[in-house]
Design a protein around this motif. Structure first.
Motif, PDB file in Angstrom:
ATOM      1  N   VAL A   3      24.423   9.296  -3.343  1.00 41.42           N
ATOM      2  CA  VAL A   3      25.318   8.262  -3.843  1.00 41.42           C
ATOM      3  C   VAL A   3      26.213   8.843  -4.920  1.00 41.42           C
ATOM      4  CG1 VAL A   3      25.428   6.046  -5.032  1.00 41.42           C
ATOM      5  CG2 VAL A   3      23.717   6.412  -3.256  1.00 41.42           C
ATOM      6  N   ALA A   4      25.624   9.651  -5.823  1.00 43.70           N
ATOM      7  CA  ALA A   4      26.419  10.267  -6.892  1.00 43.70           C
ATOM      8  C   ALA A   4      27.473  11.186  -6.293  1.00 43.70           C
ATOM      9  CB  ALA A   4      25.521  11.039  -7.857  1.00 43.70           C
ATOM     10  N   ALA A   5      27.081  11.896  -5.265  1.00 45.55           N
ATOM     11  CA  ALA A   5      28.049  12.765  -4.619  1.00 45.55           C
ATOM     12  C   ALA A   5      29.171  11.932  -4.020  1.00 45.55           C
ATOM     13  CB  ALA A   5      27.378  13.614  -3.543  1.00 45.55           C
ATOM     14  N   GLY A   6      28.823  10.779  -3.442  1.00 44.45           N
ATOM     15  CA  GLY A   6      29.843   9.892  -2.906  1.00 44.45           C
ATOM     16  C   GLY A   6      30.725   9.349  -4.005  1.00 44.45           C
ATOM     17  N   ALA A   7      30.116   9.006  -5.140  1.00 43.39           N
ATOM     18  CA  ALA A   7      30.900   8.503  -6.262  1.00 43.39           C
ATOM     19  C   ALA A   7      31.773   9.602  -6.827  1.00 43.39           C
ATOM     20  CB  ALA A   7      29.968   7.946  -7.335  1.00 43.39           C
ATOM     21  N   ALA A   8      31.239  10.823  -6.842  1.00 50.13           N
ATOM     22  CA  ALA A   8      32.014  11.936  -7.361  1.00 50.13           C
ATOM     23  C   ALA A   8      33.200  12.244  -6.458  1.00 50.13           C
ATOM     24  CB  ALA A   8      31.124  13.167  -7.524  1.00 50.13           C
ATOM     25  N   VAL A   9      33.107  11.844  -5.188  1.00 48.42           N
ATOM     26  CA  VAL A   9      34.223  12.045  -4.278  1.00 48.42           C
ATOM     27  C   VAL A   9      35.417  11.234  -4.756  1.00 48.42           C
ATOM     28  CG1 VAL A   9      35.028  11.641  -1.913  1.00 48.42           C
ATOM     29  CG2 VAL A   9      32.785  12.638  -2.312  1.00 48.42           C
ATOM     30  N   ALA A  36      40.095  16.208  -5.898  1.00 49.96           N
ATOM     31  CA  ALA A  36      39.699  17.581  -5.610  1.00 49.96           C
ATOM     32  C   ALA A  36      40.029  18.480  -6.798  1.00 49.96           C
ATOM     33  CB  ALA A  36      40.397  18.081  -4.348  1.00 49.96           C
ATOM     34  N   ALA A  37      41.130  18.179  -7.456  1.00 50.82           N
ATOM     35  CA  ALA A  37      41.514  18.966  -8.635  1.00 50.82           C
ATOM     36  C   ALA A  37      40.490  18.802  -9.757  1.00 50.82           C
ATOM     37  CB  ALA A  37      42.896  18.555  -9.114  1.00 50.82           C
ATOM     38  N   GLN A  38      39.971  17.583  -9.937  1.00 46.84           N
ATOM     39  CA  GLN A  38      38.958  17.367 -10.966  1.00 46.84           C
ATOM     40  C   GLN A  38      37.669  18.112 -10.633  1.00 46.84           C
ATOM     41  OE1 GLN A  38      39.063  13.047 -10.987  1.00 46.84           O
ATOM     42  NE2 GLN A  38      39.921  13.064 -13.058  1.00 46.84           N
ATOM     43  N   LYS A  39      37.274  18.095  -9.370  1.00 47.71           N
ATOM     44  CA  LYS A  39      36.072  18.830  -8.976  1.00 47.71           C
ATOM     45  C   LYS A  39      36.255  20.318  -9.239  1.00 47.71           C
ATOM     46  CE  LYS A  39      32.795  19.808  -5.290  1.00 47.71           C
ATOM     47  NZ  LYS A  39      32.273  20.850  -6.109  1.00 47.71           N
ATOM     48  N   THR A  40      37.429  20.816  -8.916  1.00 52.11           N
ATOM     49  CA  THR A  40      37.726  22.227  -9.167  1.00 52.11           C
ATOM     50  C   THR A  40      37.644  22.534 -10.659  1.00 52.11           C
ATOM     51  OG1 THR A  40      39.107  22.379  -7.201  1.00 52.11           O
ATOM     52  CG2 THR A  40      39.482  24.028  -8.914  1.00 52.11           C
ATOM     53  N   LEU A  41      38.190  21.650 -11.492  1.00 52.98           N
ATOM     54  CA  LEU A  41      38.121  21.851 -12.944  1.00 52.98           C
ATOM     55  C   LEU A  41      36.684  21.902 -13.428  1.00 52.98           C
ATOM     56  CD1 LEU A  41      41.010  19.559 -14.239  1.00 52.98           C
ATOM     57  CD2 LEU A  41      40.898  22.060 -14.353  1.00 52.98           C
ATOM     58  N   VAL A  42      35.842  20.988 -12.938  1.00 56.43           N
ATOM     59  CA  VAL A  42      34.433  20.977 -13.340  1.00 56.43           C
ATOM     60  C   VAL A  42      33.745  22.262 -12.883  1.00 56.43           C
ATOM     61  CG1 VAL A  42      32.192  19.860 -12.938  1.00 56.43           C
ATOM     62  CG2 VAL A  42      34.197  18.469 -13.511  1.00 56.43           C
ATOM     63  N   ASP A  43      33.981  22.652 -11.644  1.00 59.49           N
ATOM     64  CA  ASP A  43      33.363  23.881 -11.130  1.00 59.49           C
ATOM     65  C   ASP A  43      33.804  25.103 -11.938  1.00 59.49           C
ATOM     66  OD1 ASP A  43      32.057  22.381  -9.207  1.00 59.49           O
ATOM     67  OD2 ASP A  43      33.441  22.923  -7.581  1.00 59.49           O
ATOM     68  N   ALA A  51      42.011  18.444 -22.028  1.00 61.14           N
ATOM     69  CA  ALA A  51      41.932  17.016 -21.705  1.00 61.14           C
ATOM     70  C   ALA A  51      41.682  16.771 -20.218  1.00 61.14           C
ATOM     71  CB  ALA A  51      43.202  16.313 -22.150  1.00 61.14           C
ATOM     72  N   ASP A  52      42.266  17.585 -19.354  1.00 63.36           N
ATOM     73  CA  ASP A  52      42.061  17.407 -17.912  1.00 63.36           C
ATOM     74  C   ASP A  52      40.612  17.667 -17.520  1.00 63.36           C
ATOM     75  OD1 ASP A  52      44.719  16.742 -17.540  1.00 63.36           O
ATOM     76  OD2 ASP A  52      45.313  18.769 -16.933  1.00 63.36           O
ATOM     77  N   THR A  53      40.020  18.703 -18.090  1.00 59.18           N
ATOM     78  CA  THR A  53      38.617  19.005 -17.799  1.00 59.18           C
ATOM     79  C   THR A  53      37.723  17.909 -18.350  1.00 59.18           C
ATOM     80  OG1 THR A  53      39.077  21.370 -17.774  1.00 59.18           O
ATOM     81  CG2 THR A  53      36.776  20.715 -18.059  1.00 59.18           C
ATOM     82  N   GLN A  54      38.015  17.430 -19.554  1.00 55.63           N
ATOM     83  CA  GLN A  54      37.223  16.336 -20.128  1.00 55.63           C
ATOM     84  C   GLN A  54      37.305  15.091 -19.240  1.00 55.63           C
ATOM     85  OE1 GLN A  54      35.088  16.233 -22.969  1.00 55.63           O
ATOM     86  NE2 GLN A  54      34.554  14.406 -21.809  1.00 55.63           N
ATOM     87  N   ALA A  55      38.491  14.799 -18.716  1.00 54.98           N
ATOM     88  CA  ALA A  55      38.653  13.656 -17.815  1.00 54.98           C
ATOM     89  C   ALA A  55      37.846  13.844 -16.532  1.00 54.98           C
ATOM     90  CB  ALA A  55      40.127  13.449 -17.487  1.00 54.98           C
ATOM     91  N   ALA A  56      37.798  15.069 -16.024  1.00 57.53           N
ATOM     92  CA  ALA A  56      37.024  15.363 -14.814  1.00 57.53           C
ATOM     93  C   ALA A  56      35.529  15.194 -15.074  1.00 57.53           C
ATOM     94  CB  ALA A  56      37.332  16.776 -14.326  1.00 57.53           C
ATOM     95  N   VAL A  57      35.071  15.650 -16.220  1.00 55.02           N
ATOM     96  CA  VAL A  57      33.661  15.473 -16.598  1.00 55.02           C
ATOM     97  C   VAL A  57      33.353  13.985 -16.718  1.00 55.02           C
ATOM     98  CG1 VAL A  57      32.004  15.808 -18.496  1.00 55.02           C
ATOM     99  CG2 VAL A  57      33.392  17.727 -17.692  1.00 55.02           C
ATOM    100  N   SER A  58      34.234  13.240 -17.357  1.00 52.57           N
ATOM    101  CA  SER A  58      34.025  11.796 -17.523  1.00 52.57           C
ATOM    102  C   SER A  58      33.990  11.075 -16.182  1.00 52.57           C
ATOM    103  CB  SER A  58      35.126  11.210 -18.408  1.00 52.57           C
ATOM    104  OG  SER A  58      35.036  11.728 -19.709  1.00 52.57           O
ATOM    105  N   ALA A  59      34.850  11.473 -15.240  1.00 58.00           N
ATOM    106  CA  ALA A  59      34.868  10.854 -13.916  1.00 58.00           C
ATOM    107  C   ALA A  59      33.561  11.125 -13.171  1.00 58.00           C
ATOM    108  CB  ALA A  59      36.053  11.371 -13.111  1.00 58.00           C
TER     109      ALA A  59
END
Length: 119
Positions: free
Chosen positions: A18-24, A28-35, A59-67
């Motif tokens: 479910v978390a993976a679905g929510a993370a979807v 894609a850019a946010q996932k890349t930033l987190v990775d 700020a973009d990475t922080q937003a990706a972490v928050s998402a």
């Protein structure tokens, strides 16, 4: 392991899906930033089941972490409701059963004692 702990662990594993679905829902850019941030050591998993910022990030990475954390928060709440426990327990069980094993060598995680540890 008693039946309640087993149920919570299974529910937490289901929540990962479910978390993976929510993370979807994150881009894609946010996932890349987190990775990238995980690989660089500025972001890591935490024993509570959420991502944590280890060093300063833009700020973009922080937003990706928050998402990502928002998606996980929803998943843990659903898992906890199904298991009759708290979201905090569901998140911690997710870390123990799923997330810890997925941390790559060289990446960082925050253990239950609150210390950042490099794998």
């Amino acid at each position: 392991m008693n039946h309640r702990k087993l149920f919570v662990a299974v529910a937490a594993a289901a929540a990962l899906g479910v978390a993976a679905g929510a993370a979807v829902a994150q881009t894609a850019a946010q996932k890349t930033l987190v990775d990238q941030a995980k690989a660089a050591g500025s972001v890591g998993e935490q024993a509570d089941g959420y991502l944590g910022v280890r060093t300063s990030v833009n700020a973009d990475t922080q937003a990706a972490v928050s998402a990502t954390n928002a998606g996980r928060r929803q998943a843990y709440a659903r898992s906890a409701a199904d298991a009759g426990t708290s979201a905090e327990v569901a998140g911690a069980r997710m870390f123990e059963t799923q997330l810890l094993g997925r941390i790559s060598s060289g990446q960082w995680y925050k253990n239950a004692a609150g210390q950042w540890v490099q794998r």
